[in-house]
Motif scaffolding. Structure first.
Motif, mmCIF file in Angstrom:
data_model
loop_
_atom_site.group_PDB
_atom_site.id
_atom_site.type_symbol
_atom_site.label_atom_id
_atom_site.label_comp_id
_atom_site.label_asym_id
_atom_site.label_seq_id
_atom_site.Cartn_x
_atom_site.Cartn_y
_atom_site.Cartn_z
ATOM 1 N N GLU A 122 47.292 28.386 -53.452
ATOM 2 C CA GLU A 122 48.729 28.180 -53.691
ATOM 3 C C GLU A 122 48.984 27.028 -54.664
ATOM 4 O O GLU A 122 50.043 26.923 -55.259
ATOM 5 C CB GLU A 122 49.502 27.966 -52.387
ATOM 6 C CG GLU A 122 49.135 26.732 -51.603
ATOM 7 C CD GLU A 122 48.046 26.977 -50.558
ATOM 8 O OE1 GLU A 122 47.873 26.099 -49.702
ATOM 9 O OE2 GLU A 122 47.367 28.018 -50.594
ATOM 10 N N ARG A 123 47.984 26.189 -54.884
ATOM 11 C CA ARG A 123 48.129 25.086 -55.847
ATOM 12 C C ARG A 123 48.092 25.564 -57.299
ATOM 13 O O ARG A 123 48.380 24.807 -58.208
ATOM 14 C CB ARG A 123 47.046 24.044 -55.621
ATOM 15 C CG ARG A 123 47.190 23.372 -54.273
ATOM 16 C CD ARG A 123 46.599 21.998 -54.303
ATOM 17 N NE ARG A 123 46.876 21.322 -53.071
ATOM 18 C CZ ARG A 123 47.942 20.556 -52.850
ATOM 19 N NH1 ARG A 123 48.820 20.377 -53.793
ATOM 20 N NH2 ARG A 123 48.113 19.962 -51.691
ATOM 21 N N LEU A 124 47.721 26.817 -57.515
ATOM 22 C CA LEU A 124 47.691 27.342 -58.873
ATOM 23 C C LEU A 124 49.086 27.381 -59.502
ATOM 24 O O LEU A 124 49.242 27.176 -60.693
ATOM 25 C CB LEU A 124 47.111 28.763 -58.896
ATOM 26 C CG LEU A 124 45.611 28.875 -58.756
ATOM 27 C CD1 LEU A 124 45.221 30.329 -58.542
ATOM 28 C CD2 LEU A 124 44.907 28.296 -59.959
ATOM 29 N N GLY A 125 50.085 27.678 -58.703
ATOM 30 C CA GLY A 125 51.431 27.810 -59.246
ATOM 31 C C GLY A 125 51.559 29.095 -60.053
ATOM 32 O O GLY A 125 50.684 29.954 -60.057
ATOM 33 N N ASP A 126 52.647 29.207 -60.783
ATOM 34 C CA ASP A 126 52.920 30.409 -61.561
ATOM 35 C C ASP A 126 52.293 30.392 -62.946
ATOM 36 O O ASP A 126 52.173 31.419 -63.590
ATOM 37 C CB ASP A 126 54.439 30.609 -61.701
ATOM 38 C CG ASP A 126 55.097 30.877 -60.367
ATOM 39 O OD1 ASP A 126 54.426 31.423 -59.474
ATOM 40 O OD2 ASP A 126 56.290 30.535 -60.218
ATOM 41 N N GLU A 127 51.893 29.216 -63.428
ATOM 42 C CA GLU A 127 51.429 29.088 -64.805
ATOM 43 C C GLU A 127 49.933 29.368 -64.985
ATOM 44 O O GLU A 127 49.438 29.372 -66.105
ATOM 45 C CB GLU A 127 51.766 27.704 -65.363
ATOM 46 C CG GLU A 127 51.129 26.543 -64.634
ATOM 47 C CD GLU A 127 51.852 26.084 -63.383
ATOM 48 O OE1 GLU A 127 51.267 25.267 -62.652
ATOM 49 O OE2 GLU A 127 52.976 26.527 -63.124
ATOM 50 N N CYS A 128 49.200 29.630 -63.909
ATOM 51 C CA CYS A 128 47.759 29.813 -64.029
ATOM 52 C C CYS A 128 47.284 30.801 -62.965
ATOM 53 O O CYS A 128 47.873 30.894 -61.892
ATOM 54 C CB CYS A 128 47.062 28.459 -63.856
ATOM 55 S SG CYS A 128 45.296 28.482 -64.174
ATOM 56 N N ASP A 129 46.214 31.521 -63.276
ATOM 57 C CA ASP A 129 45.602 32.383 -62.275
ATOM 58 C C ASP A 129 44.200 31.846 -61.970
ATOM 59 O O ASP A 129 43.677 30.990 -62.681
ATOM 60 C CB ASP A 129 45.567 33.838 -62.723
ATOM 61 C CG ASP A 129 44.748 34.074 -63.972
ATOM 62 O OD1 ASP A 129 44.040 33.152 -64.429
ATOM 63 O OD2 ASP A 129 44.811 35.184 -64.515
ATOM 64 N N LEU A 130 43.590 32.355 -60.908
ATOM 65 C CA LEU A 130 42.297 31.831 -60.464
ATOM 66 C C LEU A 130 41.194 31.990 -61.516
ATOM 67 O O LEU A 130 40.463 31.028 -61.772
ATOM 68 C CB LEU A 130 41.896 32.465 -59.131
ATOM 69 C CG LEU A 130 40.638 31.899 -58.484
ATOM 70 C CD1 LEU A 130 40.785 30.394 -58.214
ATOM 71 C CD2 LEU A 130 40.337 32.646 -57.193
ATOM 72 N N PRO A 131 41.041 33.153 -62.159
ATOM 73 C CA PRO A 131 39.991 33.255 -63.189
ATOM 74 C C PRO A 131 40.179 32.253 -64.336
ATOM 75 O O PRO A 131 39.192 31.682 -64.829
ATOM 76 C CB PRO A 131 40.094 34.700 -63.683
ATOM 77 C CG PRO A 131 40.702 35.440 -62.533
ATOM 78 C CD PRO A 131 41.653 34.459 -61.895
#
Length: 109
Positions: free
Chosen positions: A29-38
């Motif tokens: 959930e710390r990724l936010g909307d601006e980044c994805d896990l890969p």
């Protein structure tokens, strides 16, 4: 007693911590909307390459988190379990993690 957790946002700073033998439990959930896990994992991998750190990642989908560590300084299973448990507790009680400096000052370091 485990150290108080803190957050690191910069992949280069994370790579430095990994070089020292630290590890990270990253809640997605710390990724936010601006980044994805890969994309995040690729940024960490690139920062580690700059320091000649061989990073390993383990993603646990059902817990919605990723563990990152230095392949040459692997933490033991109990350390990982304790870190994952702490991340889950912090998530459950909605504890907001502070940056490292604030956390260390609060501990009196």
């Amino acid at each position: 007693m485990p150290a108080e957790p803190y957050y690191i946002r910069d992949p280069a700073e994370l790579a430095q911590k990994l070089a020292l033998g630290h590890w990270l439990v990253f809640t997605h959930e710390r990724l936010g909307d601006e980044c994805d896990l890969p994309t995040w994992k690729a940024a960490v991998r690139e920062a580690c390459l700059d320091l000649n750190v061989v990073e390993e990642t383990i993603t646990i989908p059902r817990k919605d988190l990723t563990i990152v560590f230095n392949a040459e300084k692997v933490p033991d299973a109990e350390e990982i379990r304790a870190s994952v448990s702490r991340a889950e507790l912090d998530r459950w009680i909605a504890r907001e993690l502070r940056p490292e400096l604030q956390t260390r000052l609060a501990r009196g370091e």
